[in-house]
Scaffold this active site. Structure first.
Site, mmCIF file in Angstrom:
data_model
loop_
_atom_site.group_PDB
_atom_site.id
_atom_site.type_symbol
_atom_site.label_atom_id
_atom_site.label_comp_id
_atom_site.label_asym_id
_atom_site.label_seq_id
_atom_site.Cartn_x
_atom_site.Cartn_y
_atom_site.Cartn_z
ATOM 1 N N HIS A 2 64.812 36.421 -0.621
ATOM 2 C CA HIS A 2 63.755 35.513 -1.104
ATOM 3 C C HIS A 2 63.784 34.277 -0.492
ATOM 4 C CE1 HIS A 2 62.957 38.327 -4.299
ATOM 5 N NE2 HIS A 2 63.821 37.758 -5.340
ATOM 6 N N HIS A 6 57.081 35.571 -8.556
ATOM 7 C CA HIS A 6 58.367 36.130 -9.336
ATOM 8 C C HIS A 6 58.375 35.847 -10.572
ATOM 9 C CE1 HIS A 6 62.437 37.405 -9.565
ATOM 10 N NE2 HIS A 6 62.455 37.813 -8.529
ATOM 11 N N GLU A 12 56.603 42.553 -8.645
ATOM 12 C CA GLU A 12 56.366 41.624 -7.549
ATOM 13 C C GLU A 12 55.611 42.526 -6.501
ATOM 14 O OE1 GLU A 12 60.204 40.493 -6.582
ATOM 15 O OE2 GLU A 12 60.784 40.842 -8.522
HETATM 16 C C1 BGC Z 1 65.506 41.221 -7.093
HETATM 17 C C2 BGC Z 1 66.532 41.234 -7.623
HETATM 18 C C3 BGC Z 1 67.022 39.755 -7.784
HETATM 19 C C4 BGC Z 1 66.131 39.023 -8.562
HETATM 20 C C5 BGC Z 1 66.437 37.468 -8.334
HETATM 21 C C6 BGC Z 1 64.350 40.257 -7.590
HETATM 22 O O1 BGC Z 1 63.367 40.268 -6.844
HETATM 23 O O2 BGC Z 1 64.875 42.573 -6.776
HETATM 24 O O3 BGC Z 1 67.634 41.971 -6.972
HETATM 25 O O4 BGC Z 1 68.203 39.715 -8.499
HETATM 26 O O5 BGC Z 1 64.719 38.936 -7.642
HETATM 27 O O6 BGC Z 1 65.757 37.114 -9.390
#
Ligand code: BGC
Length: 406
Positions: free
Chosen positions: A163, A237, A366
């Protein structure tokens, strides 16, 4: 990622007409170089109204856009439509902090996981409601090569990059422009990411425009340009719980994905490179299944990217439909993206860091490109060249029982 040739003026329709203006103290930006381009008190309409939580809860069922400062940096925006739906956003992380749906018995129900204390979004370990970037999802070992040069990114999800790194877009303050039209209200957020930020090449300008209309659609229009070749993969998210955030787990929610393949990953969440058929496996959501029905057969719970069927079809495609049989509320997601990460809040653990939400307290859907695409030549490209404009559109279409009229 839909790429278009550069336009002379790619900015989207912006109408800075506000129903409510409030003077803001000083600068709203921690990066010091960017300020929230909010009209000063002088430019405010005469009918200035202080907004407080009481007025919020009494919000009439009409389309309005309101704004209030939370502290000297965080600003909250409230979008309401004539169906009684309210979306709250903040400039920190261009984040969705609440989505309120009207309910006959409870008045309003918030269906997205959040922190009541908005200053907690400065860290926001679970990424509640935020825009993730530059590269949402994982890049293996934080490394990729572009035009013969290797780039190294932060390893913030050992052994990988997740991310956007230590200070991803979710931790940045974004400029905000209000949109107040007859048939939609919204905010367009802009962030300029410097060349080399978090190890990524190229200065990049990113825009995310949130709008709410009277069809109960929350639409996200993303665009981005870079002055050097780079990679990006943007997503939002939000964690959804249609029974109400904090009401328990989402394991009774039913999900349908228009995806007959998914992307298997190794033990660190990195794709093996294959796209696998879901048929006759616990990964199959091509028809409605309760999330809890087979989750125990999936190690760690669902945390996988699914591949949209008919990706070549024109226009936005419905990729996911989520429904809560108990309340009758539903969420349909339409997107221009080729995939959707299904994440069932497996790492929520009830701690204060995650707002006290327990495991499976919310589900993320997402819309995005595939994980680790910069290292997976077979996956659709996530490279952005200086002559291109990145564009993504994702629509969240909500259904809820219409409140009884007075
Ligand atoms: C991921 C997870 C991660 C989470 C964090 C998601 O988009 O797929 O693996 O732990 O984000 O909040």
């Amino acid at each position: 990622m839909k790429l278009l040739p550069p336009l002379a003026n790619s900015s989207l329709i912006l109408v800075p007409l506000m129903l409510v203006f409030i003077a803001l103290p000083g600068c709203t930006d921690p990066q010091e170089t960017q300020q929230n381009n909010i009209p000063s008190a002088n430019s405010a309409k005469e009918s200035t109204t202080e907004v407080d939580s009481e007025t919020l809860s009494e919000a009439p069922f009409e389309m309005t856009l309101q704004r209030e400062p939370v502290d000297d940096k965080i600003v909250r925006y409230m979008l309401s439509n004539d169906q009684g739906m309210v979306v709250e956003l903040i400039n920190l992380g261009a984040t969705v902090t609440r989505v309120l749906l009207p309910d006959d018995e409870e008045g309003q129900v918030n269906v997205t996981l959040n922190f009541d204390d908005l200053t907690k979004y400065k860290t926001n370990p679970p990424y509640f409601g935020s825009i993730c970037g530059r590269y949402s999802n994982r890049i293996a070992e934080g490394k990729f090569s572009l035009e013969g040069q290797e780039y190294t990114l932060a390893i913030n999800n050992d052994p990988n990059h997740l991310h956007g790194g230590d200070e991803g877009f979710n931790k940045k303050f974004w400029l905000a422009e209000e949109i107040d039209l007859d048939d939609q209200v919204g905010v367009e957020f802009t962030y300029v990411s410097f060349d080399g930020e978090e190890g990524y090449p190229g200065e990049m300008t990113v825009k995310v425009k949130y709008t709410l209309n009277n069809q109960n659609e929350l639409k996200l229009d993303y665009s981005a340009t870079s002055n050097k070749p780079t990679v990006l993969n943007l997503t939002n998210h939000c964690y959804w719980n249609l029974a109400g955030a904090g009401s328990g787990s989402i394991l009774d929610h039913e999900l349908k994905l228009n995806c007959s393949r998914y992307i298997p990953v190794d033990s660190t969440g990195i794709p093996t490179g294959e796209l696998i058929e879901v048929a006759e496996t616990p990964m199959d959501f091509t028809s409605f299944h309760a999330l809890g029905e087979r989750i125990d057969q999936v190690e760690g719970g669902y945390d996988h990217c699914y591949v949209l069927d008919n990706d070549d079809a024109e226009g936005l495609q419905t990729i996911a439909t989520l429904r809560d049989p108990e309340s009758g509320r539903a969420l349909e997601i339409l997107t221009s993206e080729p995939g959707v990460q299904l994440y069932t809040g497996n790492f929520l653990d009830g701690s204060a860091e995650v707002g006290g939400y327990e495991k499976n307290g919310g589900i993320c859907l997402e819309s995005q490109h595939f994980p680790d695409s910069p290292n997976q030549p077979e996956f659709p490209s996530t490279t952005l060249a200086p002559a291109e404009i990145y564009q993504q559109t994702t629509v969240h279409r909500f259904q809820f029982n219409q409140p009884k009229s007075e």
